[in-house]
Design a protein around this motif. Structure first.
Motif, PDB file in Angstrom:
ATOM      1  N   PRO A 109       0.821  -1.216   0.000  1.00  9.34           N
ATOM      2  CA  PRO A 109       0.000   0.000   0.000  1.00  9.34           C
ATOM      3  C   PRO A 109       0.859   1.272   0.000  1.00  9.34           C
ATOM      4  CG  PRO A 109      -0.890  -1.581   1.553  1.00  9.34           C
ATOM      5  CD  PRO A 109       0.432  -2.134   1.081  1.00  9.34           C
ATOM      6  N   ALA A 110       1.951   1.256   0.746  1.00  9.31           N
ATOM      7  CA  ALA A 110       2.825   2.431   0.791  1.00  9.31           C
ATOM      8  C   ALA A 110       3.482   2.675  -0.570  1.00  9.31           C
ATOM      9  CB  ALA A 110       3.891   2.257   1.868  1.00  9.31           C
ATOM     10  N   ASP A 111       3.864   1.597  -1.253  1.00 12.05           N
ATOM     11  CA  ASP A 111       4.456   1.736  -2.589  1.00 12.05           C
ATOM     12  C   ASP A 111       3.474   2.382  -3.556  1.00 12.05           C
ATOM     13  OD1 ASP A 111       6.818   0.395  -1.827  1.00 12.05           O
ATOM     14  OD2 ASP A 111       6.014  -1.555  -2.447  1.00 12.05           O
ATOM     15  N   LEU A 112       2.240   1.934  -3.528  1.00 11.81           N
ATOM     16  CA  LEU A 112       1.222   2.434  -4.451  1.00 11.81           C
ATOM     17  C   LEU A 112       0.835   3.879  -4.157  1.00 11.81           C
ATOM     18  CD1 LEU A 112      -1.010  -0.737  -4.607  1.00 11.81           C
ATOM     19  CD2 LEU A 112       0.407   0.160  -6.457  1.00 11.81           C
ATOM     20  N   ALA A 113       0.848   4.241  -2.879  1.00 12.06           N
ATOM     21  CA  ALA A 113       0.451   5.592  -2.489  1.00 12.06           C
ATOM     22  C   ALA A 113       1.593   6.603  -2.591  1.00 12.06           C
ATOM     23  CB  ALA A 113      -0.093   5.583  -1.064  1.00 12.06           C
ATOM     24  N   ALA A 114       2.828   6.126  -2.600  1.00 11.23           N
ATOM     25  CA  ALA A 114       3.985   7.033  -2.640  1.00 11.23           C
ATOM     26  C   ALA A 114       3.963   7.857  -3.923  1.00 11.23           C
ATOM     27  CB  ALA A 114       5.279   6.238  -2.544  1.00 11.23           C
ATOM     28  N   VAL A 115       4.246   9.128  -3.780  1.00 10.18           N
ATOM     29  CA  VAL A 115       4.280  10.028  -4.928  1.00 10.18           C
ATOM     30  C   VAL A 115       5.578   9.797  -5.695  1.00 10.18           C
ATOM     31  CG1 VAL A 115       4.378  12.449  -5.651  1.00 10.18           C
ATOM     32  CG2 VAL A 115       2.785  11.734  -3.856  1.00 10.18           C
ATOM     33  N   TRP A 116       5.438   9.639  -6.991  1.00 11.34           N
ATOM     34  CA  TRP A 116       6.573   9.444  -7.896  1.00 11.34           C
ATOM     35  C   TRP A 116       6.662  10.681  -8.770  1.00 11.34           C
ATOM     36  CZ3 TRP A 116       7.156   8.834 -13.287  1.00 11.34           C
ATOM     37  CH2 TRP A 116       8.388   8.315 -13.694  1.00 11.34           C
ATOM     38  N   THR A 117       7.883  11.099  -9.062  1.00  6.83           N
ATOM     39  CA  THR A 117       8.106  12.327  -9.812  1.00  6.83           C
ATOM     40  C   THR A 117       8.878  12.036 -11.095  1.00  6.83           C
ATOM     41  OG1 THR A 117       8.186  13.579  -7.747  1.00  6.83           O
ATOM     42  CG2 THR A 117       9.118  14.643  -9.707  1.00  6.83           C
ATOM     43  N   PHE A 118       8.392  12.624 -12.168  1.00  3.84           N
ATOM     44  CA  PHE A 118       9.076  12.590 -13.461  1.00  3.84           C
ATOM     45  C   PHE A 118       9.441  14.031 -13.753  1.00  3.84           C
ATOM     46  CE2 PHE A 118       8.465  12.631 -18.255  1.00  3.84           C
ATOM     47  CZ  PHE A 118       9.704  12.074 -18.540  1.00  3.84           C
ATOM     48  N   ARG A 119      10.722  14.292 -13.952  1.00  4.09           N
ATOM     49  CA  ARG A 119      11.163  15.661 -14.173  1.00  4.09           C
ATOM     50  C   ARG A 119      12.164  15.728 -15.303  1.00  4.09           C
ATOM     51  NH1 ARG A 119      12.641  18.529  -9.692  1.00  4.09           N
ATOM     52  NH2 ARG A 119      11.602  17.153  -8.240  1.00  4.09           N
ATOM     53  N   ASN A 120      12.337  16.950 -15.771  1.00  4.54           N
ATOM     54  CA  ASN A 120      13.378  17.268 -16.743  1.00  4.54           C
ATOM     55  C   ASN A 120      14.150  18.424 -16.142  1.00  4.54           C
ATOM     56  OD1 ASN A 120      14.998  17.536 -18.956  1.00  4.54           O
ATOM     57  ND2 ASN A 120      13.395  18.234 -20.346  1.00  4.54           N
ATOM     58  N   GLY A 121      15.260  18.101 -15.480  1.00  2.79           N
ATOM     59  CA  GLY A 121      15.981  19.123 -14.722  1.00  2.79           C
ATOM     60  C   GLY A 121      15.142  19.541 -13.538  1.00  2.79           C
ATOM     61  N   GLU A 122      14.952  20.832 -13.393  1.00  4.70           N
ATOM     62  CA  GLU A 122      14.139  21.347 -12.288  1.00  4.70           C
ATOM     63  C   GLU A 122      12.642  21.327 -12.593  1.00  4.70           C
ATOM     64  OE1 GLU A 122      15.280  22.135  -9.194  1.00  4.70           O
ATOM     65  OE2 GLU A 122      17.131  21.282 -10.013  1.00  4.70           O
ATOM     66  N   GLN A 123      12.294  21.182 -13.861  1.00  4.79           N
ATOM     67  CA  GLN A 123      10.884  21.185 -14.259  1.00  4.79           C
ATOM     68  C   GLN A 123      10.228  19.845 -13.930  1.00  4.79           C
ATOM     69  OE1 GLN A 123      10.149  21.261 -18.455  1.00  4.79           O
ATOM     70  NE2 GLN A 123       7.951  21.505 -18.196  1.00  4.79           N
ATOM     71  N   VAL A 125       7.520  17.362 -14.635  1.00 14.21           N
ATOM     72  CA  VAL A 125       6.629  17.023 -15.737  1.00 14.21           C
ATOM     73  C   VAL A 125       5.390  16.324 -15.205  1.00 14.21           C
ATOM     74  CG1 VAL A 125       6.431  15.714 -17.900  1.00 14.21           C
ATOM     75  CG2 VAL A 125       8.601  16.832 -17.296  1.00 14.21           C
ATOM     76  N   LEU A 126       5.588  15.462 -14.214  1.00 16.04           N
ATOM     77  CA  LEU A 126       4.501  14.660 -13.651  1.00 16.04           C
ATOM     78  C   LEU A 126       4.838  14.330 -12.212  1.00 16.04           C
ATOM     79  CD1 LEU A 126       1.952  12.735 -14.354  1.00 16.04           C
ATOM     80  CD2 LEU A 126       3.695  10.961 -14.475  1.00 16.04           C
ATOM     81  N   GLN A 127       3.844  14.413 -11.360  1.00 14.20           N
ATOM     82  CA  GLN A 127       4.034  14.039  -9.962  1.00 14.20           C
ATOM     83  C   GLN A 127       2.712  13.470  -9.470  1.00 14.20           C
ATOM     84  OE1 GLN A 127       5.152  17.234  -7.187  1.00 14.20           O
ATOM     85  NE2 GLN A 127       6.881  15.934  -6.655  1.00 14.20           N
ATOM     86  N   GLN A 128       2.683  12.159  -9.249  1.00 16.16           N
ATOM     87  CA  GLN A 128       1.451  11.464  -8.866  1.00 16.16           C
ATOM     88  C   GLN A 128       1.775  10.260  -7.992  1.00 16.16           C
ATOM     89  OE1 GLN A 128       0.114  10.415 -12.892  1.00 16.16           O
ATOM     90  NE2 GLN A 128      -1.736  11.586 -12.508  1.00 16.16           N
ATOM     91  N   PRO A 129       0.777   9.758  -7.265  1.00 12.70           N
ATOM     92  CA  PRO A 129       0.970   8.479  -6.590  1.00 12.70           C
ATOM     93  C   PRO A 129       1.267   7.393  -7.632  1.00 12.70           C
ATOM     94  CG  PRO A 129      -0.992   9.573  -5.764  1.00 12.70           C
ATOM     95  CD  PRO A 129      -0.523  10.349  -6.958  1.00 12.70           C
ATOM     96  N   ARG A 130       2.098   6.444  -7.258  1.00 13.76           N
ATOM     97  CA  ARG A 130       2.499   5.400  -8.207  1.00 13.76           C
ATOM     98  C   ARG A 130       1.313   4.659  -8.816  1.00 13.76           C
ATOM     99  NH1 ARG A 130       7.087   4.079  -4.386  1.00 13.76           N
ATOM    100  NH2 ARG A 130       8.953   4.809  -5.456  1.00 13.76           N
ATOM    101  N   ALA A 131       0.273   4.424  -8.040  1.00 13.13           N
ATOM    102  CA  ALA A 131      -0.900   3.723  -8.590  1.00 13.13           C
ATOM    103  C   ALA A 131      -1.462   4.490  -9.783  1.00 13.13           C
ATOM    104  CB  ALA A 131      -1.970   3.543  -7.516  1.00 13.13           C
ATOM    105  N   GLU A 132      -1.516   5.807  -9.688  1.00 13.22           N
ATOM    106  CA  GLU A 132      -2.012   6.628 -10.797  1.00 13.22           C
ATOM    107  C   GLU A 132      -1.034   6.623 -11.959  1.00 13.22           C
ATOM    108  OE1 GLU A 132      -3.373  10.570  -9.723  1.00 13.22           O
ATOM    109  OE2 GLU A 132      -4.107   9.806  -7.799  1.00 13.22           O
ATOM    110  N   VAL A 133       0.257   6.649 -11.662  1.00 16.52           N
ATOM    111  CA  VAL A 133       1.270   6.618 -12.716  1.00 16.52           C
ATOM    112  C   VAL A 133       1.130   5.328 -13.521  1.00 16.52           C
ATOM    113  CG1 VAL A 133       3.752   6.504 -13.197  1.00 16.52           C
ATOM    114  CG2 VAL A 133       2.896   8.113 -11.488  1.00 16.52           C
ATOM    115  N   VAL A 134       0.984   4.208 -12.828  1.00 13.68           N
ATOM    116  CA  VAL A 134       0.853   2.921 -13.517  1.00 13.68           C
ATOM    117  C   VAL A 134      -0.382   2.920 -14.400  1.00 13.68           C
ATOM    118  CG1 VAL A 134       0.378   0.456 -13.195  1.00 13.68           C
ATOM    119  CG2 VAL A 134       2.172   1.574 -11.853  1.00 13.68           C
TER     120      VAL A 134
END
Length: 179
Positions: A109-123, A125-134
């Protein structure tokens, strides 16, 4: 998105992943190797590039659970290397699908709820819980590109397989893919 308890959420994601992999296999099995260099428009991927990108999307699932973020600027922007053969595409689908399945099956549950970030440098691009990313960034992205590939098949005069229902080429459809 409200995160469901882990067992039902993981079960639902695994069921969807398995089904979409098998549906994708049907499409890839129809793609003629002689058409790998064909493209419908100068700004479009070639059929081989699109098919390679499609199967390589699944390679992103496991690292999403292994790392809290991915930064294109520092981690490198790895693109799909176009497959040379249909057998290579199908092997990648199997390999990447198995790795994605393993990562999802091990998710807590913690893995799925953890926020994952996709960035390009400081920008960011995407920041969501892993379940949503998947679900949104990987499975929906996977389905989107498979749909594009079915259009390529139609334009190439290759029979389009039944996926979610009958097609003009398979009016009776096929047996449902087991979940």
């Amino acid at each position: 998105m409200t995160i469901a308890p882990v067992a039902p959420l993981v079960s639902a994601l695994l069921s969807e992943l398995d089904r979409e992999i098998e549906l994708t296999r049907r499409v890839l099995e129809r793609l003629p190797e002689t058409a790998f260099d064909w493209q419908p428009h100068v700004r479009s991927y070639t059929a081989g590039q699109l098919a390679s990108h499609l199967v390589d999307i699944l390679a992103w699932v496991a690292p999403t659970f292994a790392y809290p973020e991915y930064n294109m600027a520092t981690d490198g922007a790895e693109g799909s290397v176009p497959a040379a053969t249909r057998a290579e595409l199908l092997a990648r689908l199997t390999t990447h699908g198995a790795a994605a399945r393993q990562a999802l099956a091990a998710a807590t549950p913690a893995d799925l709820a953890a926020v994952w970030t996709f960035r390009n440098g400081e920008q960011i691009v995407l920041q969501q819980p892993r379940a949503e990313v998947v679900r949104e960034s990987f499975l929906s992205h996977f389905i989107h590109h498979r749909a594009q590939l079915t259009v390529y098949l139609r334009l190439l005069e290759v029979p389009v397989p039944a996926l979610y229902g009958p097609t003009a080429d398979e009016p009776q459809g096929r047996e449902a893919v087991p979940a």
